[in-house]
Scaffold this motif. Structure first.
Motif, PDB file in Angstrom:
ATOM      1  N   CYS A   1      82.641 -31.056 -17.369  1.00  0.00           N
ATOM      2  CA  CYS A   1      81.761 -32.277 -16.969  1.00  0.00           C
ATOM      3  C   CYS A   1      81.018 -31.617 -15.716  1.00  0.00           C
ATOM      4  CB  CYS A   1      82.631 -33.337 -16.562  1.00  0.00           C
ATOM      5  SG  CYS A   1      83.243 -34.320 -18.267  1.00  0.00           S
TER       6      CYS A   1
ATOM      7  N   GLN B   1      73.640 -30.374 -21.245  1.00  0.00           N
ATOM      8  CA  GLN B   1      74.222 -31.574 -21.798  1.00  0.00           C
ATOM      9  C   GLN B   1      73.394 -32.412 -22.742  1.00  0.00           C
ATOM     10  OE1 GLN B   1      75.369 -35.983 -19.680  1.00  0.00           O
ATOM     11  NE2 GLN B   1      74.940 -34.243 -18.163  1.00  0.00           N
TER      12      GLN B   1
ATOM     13  N   LEU C   1      85.839 -35.100 -24.218  1.00  0.00           N
ATOM     14  CA  LEU C   1      84.506 -34.923 -23.972  1.00  0.00           C
ATOM     15  C   LEU C   1      83.304 -35.728 -24.716  1.00  0.00           C
ATOM     16  CD1 LEU C   1      84.693 -31.133 -23.248  1.00  0.00           C
ATOM     17  CD2 LEU C   1      83.945 -32.889 -21.573  1.00  0.00           C
TER      18      LEU C   1
ATOM     19  N   LEU D   1      80.623 -38.391 -23.729  1.00  0.00           N
ATOM     20  CA  LEU D   1      79.330 -38.075 -23.809  1.00  0.00           C
ATOM     21  C   LEU D   1      78.520 -39.040 -24.903  1.00  0.00           C
ATOM     22  CD1 LEU D   1      79.400 -34.176 -23.837  1.00  0.00           C
ATOM     23  CD2 LEU D   1      78.418 -35.436 -22.176  1.00  0.00           C
TER      24      LEU D   1
ATOM     25  N   ILE E   1      76.528 -37.775 -17.397  1.00  0.00           N
ATOM     26  CA  ILE E   1      77.078 -37.102 -16.329  1.00  0.00           C
ATOM     27  C   ILE E   1      76.084 -36.546 -15.531  1.00  0.00           C
ATOM     28  CG2 ILE E   1      79.026 -35.577 -15.636  1.00  0.00           C
ATOM     29  CD1 ILE E   1      79.853 -35.557 -18.866  1.00  0.00           C
TER      30      ILE E   1
END
Length: 491
Positions: free
Chosen positions: A308, A318, A449, A453, A458
């Motif tokens: 992250c 990302q 994750l 997401l 993030i």
């Protein structure tokens, strides 16, 4: 005057004792790191720097001076391997010389510490044969719904208005998530840690990884002077930790067997082994449930945290990862499934790049059980010597990874992964003693994750460490002061 002479004599005796000990590698023709009295090579570790920083620096200092170099853990000699071919020898080809980790075990004082990770020789082989069938892809897929439930609770918790998303210590969130998963899978406990920091299980896990100062000193004595530790019957874990885990295993095992209850978890698989022709003792079940928890909890929460962190600093990566997650989810009617996660190729690349830069275990340890002559040299590693394999050094070597400090998941594309030099990417070790729980740990991190997401963006915040700095006295690479990030809801 007599007392003065006695004092001087004692000082001289101590000095010459250290000089004799510190001539070990010179006498055997190895290049070596100059030690200091009394801590040997590791005087700065735990005080000024983390072990990973020390190993990375010394690896770079010695990597072009031979296949290995000598160090001293206090007065005890150790050898650090820098050559990938020699790593292959240690982990695979000449495994019979290096099948043990050489860790202190006192089953009488601490029955939890006699497990697959610490065992050696035939005992390790027998345990590995018993436990390997519990970590197949099919068995892990069976546990997937448990992890999904915990991941959904994590997301719901993060959606609470009370959570300060502008500046969030994310590692504690992930630690609670992993505690819920592993308590459920390894011990059959359906606990709630998120939002409940005083949960008994969570408090005990903190005691394992953040022991009191007196226990830290005791463990220093154990690892540095094992004979003294054996004499005083010292154990790695505190009595409170031992009693808690042994009691938890006993209560849950008796409850399941008395009420004929079965669950799709690791704990049930151990009970099945116990009741099979192979057999498994109560202490073996307790010890291996504990090490499954200990190995999986800290490593998985650390990987999630560092991943992250890098995603926060690399928004393009990302965004690409989130897009691929949604594309795969569409093929499964918007659901997050076990098979779907395995199809997210870029997630695998991001995961691997994270554990390259921040390896789960920065230094792997073996023990040389009989003299070993390093191929194509006159150097001999004597029996009883600690052997250290610096994953963190190899992972940051520009000879194997161009611009090694840059977070670049494309290193692990199908094309580039074929170019990797064997035994230079070793986050879970290599060979026969490679981490048995790698598949499960990878699955729970990736699932966490994906869930995160799909719901949050993030970002770095004003407390984010740039550049990264580690807590010197932590067993794993741990961000100094915590992992602080910012979350934004995705509508």
């Amino acid at each position: 005057m007599l007392l003065l002479y006695i004092g001087i004599s004692i000082i001289l005796l101590i000095y010459f004792y250290f000089k004799k000990c510190f001539s070990f590698w010179k006498d055997r023709g190895f290049v070596y790191m100059e030690p200091s009295i009394p801590l040997g090579s590791f005087g700065s570790v735990g005080f000024k720097e983390h072990l990973s920083e020390f190993m990375r620096r010394e690896y770079n200092n010695f990597k072009d001076k031979g296949p290995a170099f000598g160090i001293y853990l206090l007065t005890n000699p150790g050898v650090v391997i820098t050559d990938p071919e020699l790593i292959k020898e240690v982990c695979s080809t000449s495994f019979e010389h290096f099948h043990e980790r050489g860790l202190y075990v006192n089953e009488k004082a601490d029955p939890l510490w006699k497990n697959l990770f610490t065992a050696g020789g035939q005992e390790w082989r027998d345990l590995r044969a018993k436990l390997s069938p519990t970590f197949t892809s099919g068995k892990i897929k069976m546990m997937f719904p448990i992890v999904v439930g915990a991941a959904d609770r994590m997301v719901e918790y993060l959606k609470f208005e009370e959570i300060t998303h502008e500046s969030l210590e994310i590692k504690e969130i992930f630690a609670s998530f992993m505690t819920e998963v592993i308590a459920n899978v390894a011990f059959g406990l359906d606990i709630k840690c998120l939002g409940h920091p005083d949960n008994e299980f969570r408090k005990v896990t903190r005691n394992v990884f953040e022991p009191p100062k007196l226990k830290n000193f005791e463990n220093f004595v154990i690892f540095s002077f094992p004979k003294i530790a054996t004499f005083f019957n010292l154990g790695i874990n505190s009595k409170h930790v031992i009693d808690f885990f042994m009691g938890t295993v006993r209560e849950n095992m008796e409850y399941r067997e008395k009420n004929n209850i079965r669950r799709n978890d690791f704990f049930q698989l151990l009970i099945d082994v116990k009741n099979s022709d192979v057999g498994m003792s109560f202490n073996e079940i307790a010890a291996n449930s504990f090490i499954f928890f200990a190995a999986g909890f800290e490593s998985s929460s650390s990987i999630m945290s560092f991943c992250c962190y890098e995603l926060a600093l690399n928004q393009d990566i990302q965004d690409r990862l989130r897009t691929e997650i949604e594309e795969v989810a569409e093929r499964y009617n918007g659901e997050v499934t076990y098979d779907g996660i395995r199809e997210i190729k870029y997630l695998d690349m991001v995961f691997n790049e994270t554990i390259r830069i921040y390896p789960v275990v920065d230094t792997h340890v073996r023990k040389c059980t009989k003299d070993f002559k390093i191929p194509n040299t006159d150097l001999v590693i004597p029996a009883g010597t600690a052997v250290l394999i610096p994953a963190v050094g190899l992972h940051h070597d520009e000879k194997y990874f161009e611009n090694p400090d840059v977070f670049d998941p494309n290193r692990f594309s199908d094309e580039n992964i074929k170019k990797l030099v064997p035994h230079t990417f070793i986050p879970f070790s290599e060979g026969h003693r490679m981490c048995i729980g790698q598949r499960f740990g990878t699955m729970q991190v990736k699932l966490g994750l994906v869930k995160l997401l799909r719901n949050f963006k993030i970002l770095p915040c004003n407390k984010t460490l740039i550049p990264m700095k580690y807590t010197p006295n932590s067993g794993f690479q741990s961000p100094f002061g915590g992992m602080w990030l910012k979350l934004e809801h995705i509508n």
